[in-house]
Design an enzyme around this catalytic site. Structure first.
Site, PDB file in Angstrom:
ATOM      1  N   GLY A  79       4.390   6.890-109.393  1.00  0.00           N
ATOM      2  CA  GLY A  79       3.671   5.514-108.896  1.00  0.00           C
ATOM      3  C   GLY A  79       4.695   4.480-108.848  1.00  0.00           C
ATOM      4  O   GLY A  79       5.872   4.571-109.280  1.00  0.00           O
ATOM      5  N   ASP A  80       4.315   3.192-108.249  1.00  0.00           N
ATOM      6  CA  ASP A  80       4.926   2.063-108.112  1.00  0.00           C
ATOM      7  C   ASP A  80       6.246   2.392-107.255  1.00  0.00           C
ATOM      8  O   ASP A  80       7.007   1.630-107.425  1.00  0.00           O
ATOM      9  CB  ASP A  80       5.163   1.455-109.408  1.00  0.00           C
ATOM     10  CG  ASP A  80       3.916   1.412-110.492  1.00  0.00           C
ATOM     11  OD1 ASP A  80       3.156   0.718-109.791  1.00  0.00           O
ATOM     12  OD2 ASP A  80       4.018   1.948-111.407  1.00  0.00           O
ATOM     13  N   LYS A 117       4.413   1.757-102.194  1.00  0.00           N
ATOM     14  CA  LYS A 117       3.743   2.373-100.818  1.00  0.00           C
ATOM     15  C   LYS A 117       2.974   1.259-100.324  1.00  0.00           C
ATOM     16  O   LYS A 117       2.718   1.234 -99.178  1.00  0.00           O
ATOM     17  CB  LYS A 117       2.675   3.437-101.621  1.00  0.00           C
ATOM     18  CG  LYS A 117       3.212   4.589-102.049  1.00  0.00           C
ATOM     19  CD  LYS A 117       2.294   5.669-102.682  1.00  0.00           C
ATOM     20  CE  LYS A 117       1.379   5.010-103.819  1.00  0.00           C
ATOM     21  NZ  LYS A 117       2.284   4.791-105.036  1.00  0.00           N
ATOM     22  N   HIS A 140      -0.726  -3.292-106.496  1.00  0.00           N
ATOM     23  CA  HIS A 140       0.492  -3.914-105.641  1.00  0.00           C
ATOM     24  C   HIS A 140       0.213  -5.253-104.772  1.00  0.00           C
ATOM     25  O   HIS A 140      -0.846  -5.509-104.685  1.00  0.00           O
ATOM     26  CB  HIS A 140       1.125  -2.934-104.794  1.00  0.00           C
ATOM     27  CG  HIS A 140       0.037  -2.249-103.785  1.00  0.00           C
ATOM     28  ND1 HIS A 140      -0.700  -1.035-104.072  1.00  0.00           N
ATOM     29  CD2 HIS A 140      -0.464  -2.779-102.650  1.00  0.00           C
ATOM     30  CE1 HIS A 140      -1.417  -0.975-103.202  1.00  0.00           C
ATOM     31  NE2 HIS A 140      -1.389  -1.939-102.227  1.00  0.00           N
ATOM     32  N   GLN A 168      -1.072   5.980-106.887  1.00  0.00           N
ATOM     33  CA  GLN A 168      -0.100   6.723-108.050  1.00  0.00           C
ATOM     34  C   GLN A 168       1.157   7.647-107.268  1.00  0.00           C
ATOM     35  O   GLN A 168       1.301   6.988-106.338  1.00  0.00           O
ATOM     36  CB  GLN A 168      -0.703   7.404-109.224  1.00  0.00           C
ATOM     37  CG  GLN A 168      -1.838   6.388-109.966  1.00  0.00           C
ATOM     38  CD  GLN A 168      -2.995   6.036-109.317  1.00  0.00           C
ATOM     39  OE1 GLN A 168      -3.736   7.024-108.949  1.00  0.00           O
ATOM     40  NE2 GLN A 168      -3.524   4.847-109.665  1.00  0.00           N
ATOM     41  N   THR A 186      -2.770  10.593-114.272  1.00  0.00           N
ATOM     42  CA  THR A 186      -4.187   9.920-114.115  1.00  0.00           C
ATOM     43  C   THR A 186      -5.314  11.091-114.066  1.00  0.00           C
ATOM     44  O   THR A 186      -5.086  11.985-114.064  1.00  0.00           O
ATOM     45  CB  THR A 186      -3.961   8.987-112.946  1.00  0.00           C
ATOM     46  OG1 THR A 186      -5.199   8.339-112.820  1.00  0.00           O
ATOM     47  CG2 THR A 186      -3.794   9.447-111.558  1.00  0.00           C
ATOM     48  N   THR A 218      -0.899  -3.885-112.312  1.00  0.00           N
ATOM     49  CA  THR A 218      -2.263  -3.948-113.012  1.00  0.00           C
ATOM     50  C   THR A 218      -2.366  -4.469-114.487  1.00  0.00           C
ATOM     51  O   THR A 218      -3.315  -5.368-114.483  1.00  0.00           O
ATOM     52  CB  THR A 218      -2.846  -2.479-112.908  1.00  0.00           C
ATOM     53  OG1 THR A 218      -2.908  -2.231-111.688  1.00  0.00           O
ATOM     54  CG2 THR A 218      -4.202  -2.421-113.442  1.00  0.00           C
ATOM     55  N   ARG A 272       2.417  -4.537-117.920  1.00  0.00           N
ATOM     56  CA  ARG A 272       3.298  -3.866-118.923  1.00  0.00           C
ATOM     57  C   ARG A 272       4.840  -3.720-118.413  1.00  0.00           C
ATOM     58  O   ARG A 272       4.547  -3.264-117.255  1.00  0.00           O
ATOM     59  CB  ARG A 272       2.845  -2.320-119.249  1.00  0.00           C
ATOM     60  CG  ARG A 272       1.836  -2.385-120.010  1.00  0.00           C
ATOM     61  CD  ARG A 272       1.308  -1.004-120.607  1.00  0.00           C
ATOM     62  NE  ARG A 272       0.422  -0.316-119.378  1.00  0.00           N
ATOM     63  CZ  ARG A 272       0.168   0.930-119.259  1.00  0.00           C
ATOM     64  NH1 ARG A 272       0.243   1.594-120.385  1.00  0.00           N
ATOM     65  NH2 ARG A 272      -0.661   1.402-117.982  1.00  0.00           N
ATOM     66  N   ARG A 307       7.949  -1.617-117.154  1.00  0.00           N
ATOM     67  CA  ARG A 307       8.156  -0.268-116.785  1.00  0.00           C
ATOM     68  C   ARG A 307       9.121   0.502-117.269  1.00  0.00           C
ATOM     69  O   ARG A 307      10.115  -0.100-117.344  1.00  0.00           O
ATOM     70  CB  ARG A 307       7.833  -0.160-115.316  1.00  0.00           C
ATOM     71  CG  ARG A 307       6.788  -0.690-114.338  1.00  0.00           C
ATOM     72  CD  ARG A 307       6.860  -0.538-112.856  1.00  0.00           C
ATOM     73  NE  ARG A 307       5.461  -1.048-112.373  1.00  0.00           N
ATOM     74  CZ  ARG A 307       5.698  -1.741-111.270  1.00  0.00           C
ATOM     75  NH1 ARG A 307       6.765  -2.027-110.728  1.00  0.00           N
ATOM     76  NH2 ARG A 307       4.542  -2.122-110.684  1.00  0.00           N
ATOM     77  N   LYS A 323      13.521  -0.036-102.518  1.00  0.00           N
ATOM     78  CA  LYS A 323      14.141  -0.752-103.429  1.00  0.00           C
ATOM     79  C   LYS A 323      15.660  -0.217-103.634  1.00  0.00           C
ATOM     80  O   LYS A 323      16.240  -0.586-104.861  1.00  0.00           O
ATOM     81  CB  LYS A 323      13.428  -0.619-104.731  1.00  0.00           C
ATOM     82  CG  LYS A 323      12.199  -1.453-104.655  1.00  0.00           C
ATOM     83  CD  LYS A 323      11.296  -1.617-105.881  1.00  0.00           C
ATOM     84  CE  LYS A 323      11.232  -2.780-106.342  1.00  0.00           C
ATOM     85  NZ  LYS A 323      10.358  -3.114-107.745  1.00  0.00           N
TER      86      LYS A 323
HETATM   87  P1  IMP Z   1      -5.260   5.687-115.902  1.00  0.00           P
HETATM   88  O1  IMP Z   1      -5.077   6.103-114.366  1.00  0.00           O
HETATM   89  O2  IMP Z   1      -5.725   4.214-116.119  1.00  0.00           O
HETATM   90  O3  IMP Z   1      -6.135   6.555-116.705  1.00  0.00           O
HETATM   91  O4  IMP Z   1      -3.781   5.968-116.746  1.00  0.00           O
HETATM   92  C1  IMP Z   1      -3.224   7.280-116.741  1.00  0.00           C
HETATM   93  C2  IMP Z   1      -1.511   7.185-116.673  1.00  0.00           C
HETATM   94  O5  IMP Z   1      -1.304   6.721-115.283  1.00  0.00           O
HETATM   95  C3  IMP Z   1      -0.907   6.180-117.386  1.00  0.00           C
HETATM   96  O6  IMP Z   1       0.233   6.693-117.618  1.00  0.00           O
HETATM   97  C4  IMP Z   1      -0.844   4.976-116.468  1.00  0.00           C
HETATM   98  O7  IMP Z   1      -0.052   4.017-116.804  1.00  0.00           O
HETATM   99  C5  IMP Z   1      -0.510   5.725-115.042  1.00  0.00           C
HETATM  100  N1  IMP Z   1      -1.125   4.844-113.828  1.00  0.00           N
HETATM  101  C6  IMP Z   1      -2.154   4.778-113.330  1.00  0.00           C
HETATM  102  N2  IMP Z   1      -2.276   4.282-112.365  1.00  0.00           N
HETATM  103  C7  IMP Z   1      -0.877   3.816-111.905  1.00  0.00           C
HETATM  104  C8  IMP Z   1      -0.088   3.003-111.193  1.00  0.00           C
HETATM  105  O8  IMP Z   1      -0.706   2.589-109.902  1.00  0.00           O
HETATM  106  N3  IMP Z   1       1.265   3.043-111.287  1.00  0.00           N
HETATM  107  C9  IMP Z   1       1.830   3.485-111.971  1.00  0.00           C
HETATM  108  N4  IMP Z   1       1.124   4.232-113.222  1.00  0.00           N
HETATM  109  C10 IMP Z   1       0.059   4.310-113.090  1.00  0.00           C
END
Ligand code: IMP
Length: 400
Positions: A11-12, A15, A40, A211, A226, A286, A289, A291, A317
């Site tokens: 993710g990140d 996109k 984003h 993601q 996720t 979101t 935190r 990264r 990037k």
């Molecule tokens: P959840 O989707 O909130 O349940 O998180 C599960 C895992 O996916 C965690 O490690 C989150 O940090 C990661 N995660 C969820 N959404 C994103 C995103 O948009 N970007 C990067 N990591 C994500």
């Protein structure tokens, strides 16, 4: 034309901006998975739009947005984002449609998300947006769909049942009133999945992945993933129709990042990681935190390209690395004395020792050194780049 934009890392990858740029050639951008865990900011130059739930369509060009039944909807986030686009561009809300069969994220899901993650022996580090709970309740058949809010007694029953199942006290009448009030605010935008499919199936659609492949619940670094098929495989169920994709763009950053826990072979710890984090502004959109940052990993990329069906690469990037003297790239893993260039599954990843090839750094994206880096990735991955992002704004992109 049916096209997907998929993240090839955790993710990140940037996109959002890519989808906004590409959306100009499509009728509608479709979100098919995830919820407000995604995040984003799209920089249009004269203004910025923060997205968690709204598809990243170019609203200036009046492109349609559709939130499919595979997405879980947090009404607070949705309403905030609708207000945001409506303030920037009058009537922008009329470009949006939301499936009535999408599930609703209740406030209590977020509390439970945090409670569950804290109770684990090894936390996943979720975004605490109630995403896992929404999909779990859907699978347990005790989830609330947007369409259920049309019926007050059904919704009341659902909230009571939820409180029993999860053994948590919920102020049923208060939650009910709040949900109905929020539902009423978005009522004009709701549509049945079948109606949306009838309208959209013959149009040019851009499916916006959330993601990345490595966070996909089936093929990612499970359990540190996720709760959805955020890769291209989630499109059919998340849209509600058997889509044949003509093109899959895979978006990759010139280095790697990850938020939350889980394996990350090329992670840079200490000062080196901090330097890259600062240069790239690598803080969760979101959750805020920091990264985790590290070098590009071609072993994981090969895996993600193969499983997502990616047939065009988009690089983002790379400008962040401008000025580095040397740029290491992981080309293989050493595992139990063997050299592995590709993986059959991700079980080994946390024990892998990266083997690096060191590239000369570049001062600009027009340099020979950068060209060499790009050519090497294409050769190693076996897929060509179609675009290279050169900066944060939507129009800062080169078509190759
Ligand atoms: P959840 O989707 O909130 O349940 O998180 C599960 C895992 O996916 C965690 O490690 C989150 O940090 C990661 N995660 C969820 N959404 C994103 C995103 O948009 N970007 C990067 N990591 C994500």
């Amino acid at each position: 034309m049916k096209t997907a934009v998929i993240g090839l890392q955790w993710g990140d990858e940037g996109k959002g901006k890519i989808v906004t740029y590409l959306s100009r050639n499509y009728d509608c951008v479709v979100r098919y998975s995830g919820g407000s865990n995604a995040g984003h900011t799209v920089d249009y130059g004269d203004f910025k739009i923060v997205h968690h739930l709204l598809p990243s369509a170019d609203v200036k060009k009046q492109k349609m947005m559709y939130i499919g039944p595979g997405v879980v909807v947090d009404f607070d986030v949705l309403i905030e984002e609708i207000d945001q686009i409506d303030k920037l561009l009058p009537h922008a809300r009329s470009l949006l449609r939301i499936s009535k069969q999408a599930h609703v994220v209740l406030p209590v899901y977020k509390e439970l998300d945090e409670k569950i993650d804290k109770s684990r022996l090894n936390a996943i580090g979720t975004t605490r947006r109630g995403i896992g709970l929404s999909y779990a309740n859907r699978a347990l058949r005790c989830g609330l769909r947007i369409q259920d809010l049309e019926n007050t007694s059904k919704t009341r029953y659902f909230i009571q049942e939820l409180s029993h199942i999860w053994q948590t006290s919920i102020d049923v009448e208060r939650i009910l009133d709040e949900l109905i009030a929020k539902y009423n605010k978005t009522r004009d935008l709701l549509i049945d999945t079948v109606q949306a499919v009838r309208t959209l199936k013959d149009k040019d659609l851009l499916f916006e992945g959330t993601q990345g492949v490595l966070l996909d619940v089936d093929v990612g670094t499970y359990p540190y993933v996720t709760s959805t098929n955020c890769s291209s495989t989630g499109i059919q169920s998340g849209f509600g129709y058997p889509v044949q994709l003509d093109q899959v763009f895979g978006v990759m950053k010139a280095y790697t990042t990850r938020v939350g826990e889980g394996p990350f072979p090329t992670e840079l710890k200490g000062e080196e990681g901090e330097k890259l984090r600062k240069l790239g502004g690598e803080y969760g959109a979101t959750t805020g935190r920091p990264r985790r940052c590290g070098w590009l990993d071609l072993v994981l990329l090969r895996y993600a390209v193969e499983l997502s069906g990616c047939n065009s690469l988009i690089l983002t990037k790379a400008d962040i690395l401008s000025g580095y003297d040397k740029v290491p790239v992981c080309v293989a893993y050493k595992f139990k004395g063997k050299v592995l260039e590709s993986l059959d599954n991700l079980e080994l990843v946390d024990q892998a020792e990266p083997i690096y090839e060191i590239f000369d750094g570049w001062k600009s994206l027009e340099s020979k050194e950068f060209e060499r880096f790009v050519t090497k990735i294409e050769k190693e991955i076996g897929v060509k780049f179609s675009h290279i992002s050169t900066g944060p704004r939507v129009d800062e992109i080169l078509k190759i």
